[in-house]
Design a protein around this motif. Structure first.
Motif, mmCIF file in Angstrom:
data_model
loop_
_atom_site.group_PDB
_atom_site.id
_atom_site.type_symbol
_atom_site.label_atom_id
_atom_site.label_comp_id
_atom_site.label_asym_id
_atom_site.label_seq_id
_atom_site.Cartn_x
_atom_site.Cartn_y
_atom_site.Cartn_z
ATOM 1 N N VAL A 1 15.972 12.391 41.868
ATOM 2 C CA VAL A 1 15.244 12.231 40.627
ATOM 3 C C VAL A 1 15.935 11.713 39.354
ATOM 4 O O VAL A 1 15.318 11.678 38.425
ATOM 5 N N LEU A 2 17.209 11.339 39.672
ATOM 6 C CA LEU A 2 17.998 10.797 38.535
ATOM 7 C C LEU A 2 17.472 9.451 38.427
ATOM 8 O O LEU A 2 17.640 8.419 39.061
ATOM 9 N N VAL A 3 17.237 8.989 36.971
ATOM 10 C CA VAL A 3 16.839 7.585 36.576
ATOM 11 C C VAL A 3 17.799 7.353 35.224
ATOM 12 O O VAL A 3 17.413 8.084 34.140
ATOM 13 N N CYS A 4 18.559 6.581 35.198
ATOM 14 C CA CYS A 4 19.166 6.176 33.775
ATOM 15 C C CYS A 4 18.210 5.619 33.012
ATOM 16 O O CYS A 4 17.106 5.117 33.039
ATOM 17 N N GLU A 5 18.541 5.635 31.733
ATOM 18 C CA GLU A 5 17.799 5.295 30.367
ATOM 19 C C GLU A 5 17.471 3.775 30.628
ATOM 20 O O GLU A 5 16.491 3.145 30.114
ATOM 21 N N CYS A 6 18.395 2.807 31.146
ATOM 22 C CA CYS A 6 18.237 1.518 31.452
ATOM 23 C C CYS A 6 17.186 1.369 32.476
ATOM 24 O O CYS A 6 17.090 0.206 32.658
ATOM 25 N N THR B 1 18.620 3.575 39.259
ATOM 26 C CA THR B 1 18.935 4.864 39.806
ATOM 27 C C THR B 1 20.245 5.231 39.766
ATOM 28 O O THR B 1 21.218 4.288 39.327
ATOM 29 N N TYR B 2 20.705 6.201 40.306
ATOM 30 C CA TYR B 2 22.219 6.652 40.224
ATOM 31 C C TYR B 2 22.923 6.471 41.774
ATOM 32 O O TYR B 2 22.244 6.780 42.653
ATOM 33 N N HIS B 3 24.337 6.601 41.601
ATOM 34 C CA HIS B 3 25.013 6.534 42.590
ATOM 35 C C HIS B 3 25.877 7.692 42.525
ATOM 36 O O HIS B 3 26.534 8.153 41.569
ATOM 37 N N LYS B 4 25.907 8.336 43.763
ATOM 38 C CA LYS B 4 26.791 9.540 43.814
ATOM 39 C C LYS B 4 28.105 9.456 44.334
ATOM 40 O O LYS B 4 28.328 8.493 45.265
ATOM 41 N N TYR B 5 29.323 9.784 43.630
ATOM 42 C CA TYR B 5 30.403 9.612 44.290
ATOM 43 C C TYR B 5 31.500 10.723 43.974
ATOM 44 O O TYR B 5 31.024 11.738 43.563
ATOM 45 N N TRP C 1 23.679 2.922 38.622
ATOM 46 C CA TRP C 1 23.862 1.662 39.510
ATOM 47 C C TRP C 1 24.212 0.371 38.810
ATOM 48 O O TRP C 1 24.845 -0.376 39.205
ATOM 49 N N ASN C 2 23.581 0.350 37.498
ATOM 50 C CA ASN C 2 23.811 -0.772 36.515
ATOM 51 C C ASN C 2 25.294 -0.885 36.441
ATOM 52 O O ASN C 2 25.878 -2.229 36.229
ATOM 53 N N GLN C 3 26.034 0.317 36.302
ATOM 54 C CA GLN C 3 27.505 0.213 35.741
ATOM 55 C C GLN C 3 28.200 0.046 36.878
ATOM 56 O O GLN C 3 29.214 -0.798 36.813
ATOM 57 N N VAL C 4 27.685 0.659 37.966
ATOM 58 C CA VAL C 4 28.580 0.365 39.225
ATOM 59 C C VAL C 4 28.887 -1.156 39.600
ATOM 60 O O VAL C 4 29.766 -1.534 39.955
#
Length: 597
Positions: A331-336, A339-343, A360-363
């Motif tokens: 369900v997590l979607v960044c403002e950009c 989606t998100y990466h779990k670590y 994921w954009n930052q990763v």
């Protein structure tokens, strides 16, 4: 190429001036009508008779052949078999002249008219357009042909516009287009196109229901395709050959919910008539049909909602993605927009592993601030902070406590509803249910066959053959049904009260807000999206109903509430589970809640 052809190529003499009875001109005729309509077909017959009458005015003409195209548009020469055969025969030197009634019969495309008359000229063949009095080998023939072809092409454009306008009116009347080749339905044509409708083919409709049921049970489209082949279920036109594409077409088709779909494709150009599929499903127009639905609309919507969760959108495209097993990654979607990466965030002294989530954009591309500092393009990148897992549980629990006043009472109502409808909903094995329904249909068909024989509507030999087929199929289904019942562990051997208690335990566990981590099923049922922003605001979008929208739309949600979670609240929350936080590491959580309209 013969000597006569070479001479004509050199002199460019038009057949118009070959009038001597001794100077024979080998001629063929070409006729075309654009539709199979009766009036048009009569017009074609008239064209052919008219060509015959021309021969009497030209004693030196020798008819070699007549080429005809029926029900084919004039804007696409390559799709006209008669026309292309004529060009092939011209290349063999079988005639000297082609006579056609007018330019629009020869082609409605200016480019085609010029290209083919030039090609024929190189073969030593001239084209005579009788009504327009154009001879292609005359000095002004090409100029006049260009003007007349342009007029024909413009007329074709106007015809295309009138057709589109007529289709718009037809859509308002709910007219069914196509040949009715859709699994589960048979097209029943009325006296007018607006009276066309569908009737259900029950055996095929059962296949459609199975596809929807299997998908809602969690099967992927490839698995469903394999299952359909294993069960020997028929497709619309390729036997038992199933693949993922066929399954997806069934799941996407709202016709099964009783709707007619328009704007699924369009003609890119009136010249080539190529149909281009419309990829953006938001452009589709659906009109409620007057035929029975195979799939309840509510079930169709649930399937679309589930499909949406398995798709990620990037730009104008949509791409399938493997569904994450993690409750928050779903369900997590960044403002950009990523989606998100779990670590793994860290490991506590107790050995407990703490996890976090990063865009994921930052990763993949580093943070926006880093890119700016190093002189890189920062457009489309973000500085949204990573989020620790426990904070998401912390926020959702506060949201639910504000919205959900009495969870125990809700669970009681749900379990009582299940108890009341337990007998009706007891059948959970999709394949077993299908086999039972098919057995009932075979019984009905056998009774109907007997009635037909008693009324002398069917011969005895045909009756015996069909009765044998039904009996063989019945025996096969009974064996499969017996095997399925023997293998399945059903709740019929359990005490109903015990089964209800199990359901209640599951609900209570999922809805227990005192446990450290919120149950993933509850998150999936309530939370459509969580969007963290650079300003530190967390936007929560709650949606408890299934939707058919393929793309998440923020406009479909209305603002419900906003609040701030401060350090003291977070400290008390963490203390419940034997953890702590430092004040200098804390940043207040700004929460905004939106609920689907």
């Amino acid at each position: 190429m013969g000597d006569l052809t070479m001479k004509k190529l050199q002199s460019h003499t038009s057949n118009k001036y070959r009038t001597s009875p001794l100077d024979k001109v080998r001629v063929c005729f070409y006729g075309r009508v654009s539709t199979q309509h009766e009036a048009q077909m009569n017009a074609l017959e008239n064209q052919i008779q008219w060509y015959e009458s021309i021969l009497s005015d030209h004693p030196n003409w020798e008819k070699i052949n007549v080429y005809v195209d029926k029900g084919v548009t004039g804007t696409q020469a390559k799709k006209r078999q008669g026309f292309m055969q004529m060009i092939e025969d011209a290349s063999k030197g079988e005639f000297d002249l082609i006579c056609t009634r007018e330019v629009s019969r020869f082609a409605r495309n200016t480019l085609d008219s010029l290209n083919y008359t030039r090609q024929l000229g190189r073969m030593g063949v001239e084209v005579y357009f009788y009504n327009d009095n154009i001879w292609s080998c005359e000095s002004d023939g090409e100029l006049r042909l260009t003007l007349m072809s342009a007029m024909s092409q413009e007329e074709s454009r106007h015809i295309s516009e009138r057709v589109l306008a007529g289709q718009s009116i037809s859509r308002k009347k709910g007219v069914l287009y196509g040949n009715g080749n859709i699994l589960g339905y048979r097209l029943v044509k009325g006296s007018k196109s607006s009276e066309n409708t569908y009737e259900i083919i029950e055996d095929d409709a059962e296949t459609v229901r199975m596809v929807y049921d299997f998908y809602l049970e969690g099967m992927g489209v490839k698995t469903i395709a394999a299952k359909m082949q294993e069960l020997h279920r028929q497709t619309a036109k390729s036997g038992c050959k199933w693949d993922a594409t066929k399954v997806l077409r069934i799941l996407d088709n709202k016709t099964y919910a009783g709707y007619i779909g328009y704007h699924k494709s369009h003609t890119a150009s009136f010249l080539d008539h190529a149909r281009v599929p419309v990829r953006d499903r938001s452009q589709y127009e659906y009109v409620k049909g007057d035929f029975p639905a195979i799939i309840p609309e509510e079930k169709w919507n649930r399937v679309q909602s589930l499909k949406q969760k398995k798709v990620t959108c990037a730009g104008q495209g949509k791409y399938g993605k493997k569904r994450s097993k993690d409750r928050w990654v779903r369900v997590l979607v960044c403002e950009c927009g990523r989606t998100y990466h779990k670590y793994k965030w860290r490991v506590n002294k107790s050995g407990e592993e703490c996890c976090g989530y990063q865009c994921w954009n930052q990763v993949n591309n580093r943070k926006k601030s880093y890119r700016i500092k190093n002189g890189l393009d920062a457009e489309g990148y973000c500085d949204v902070p990573s989020i620790c897992e426990w904070k998401l549980d912390f926020m959702l629990k506060h949201i639910l406590q504000k919205i959900w006043k009495n969870p125990k009472e809700t669970i009681t109502v749900l379990t009582e509803t299940i108890r009341e409808n337990y007998v009706e909903g007891q059948e959970t094995n999709t394949e077993l249910g299908c086999l039972k329904r098919e057995l009932e249909r075979l019984k009905f068909r056998k009774e109907r066959l007997l009635d037909m024989r008693l009324d002398n509507q069917i011969e005895e030999s045909a009756f015996e053959e069909k009765r044998r087929q039904i009996q063989e199929r019945t025996t096969e289904i009974e064996k499969r049904l017996e095997a399925s019942i023997g293998q399945e562990v059903t709740e019929s051997t359990e005490d109903i009260s015990s089964a209800i208690r199990k359901v209640k335990d599951v609900l209570e566990n999922a809805c227990n807000l005192k446990q450290k981590k919120i149950d993933g099923n509850l998150i999936e049922a309530l939370v459509e999206r969580v969007t963290p922003t650079e300003e530190g605001v967390f936007k929560w979008y709650l949606n408890c109903k299934a939707t058919e929208d393929a793309i998440f739309d923020e406009k479909e949600y209305t603002f419900y509430d906003s609040f701030c979670l401060c350090f003291e609240e977070a400290k008390a929350y963490r203390k419940q589970y034997g953890n702590f936080i430092r004040a200098n590491q804390w940043r207040d959580l700004q929460v905004e809640v939106f609920i689907a309209k």
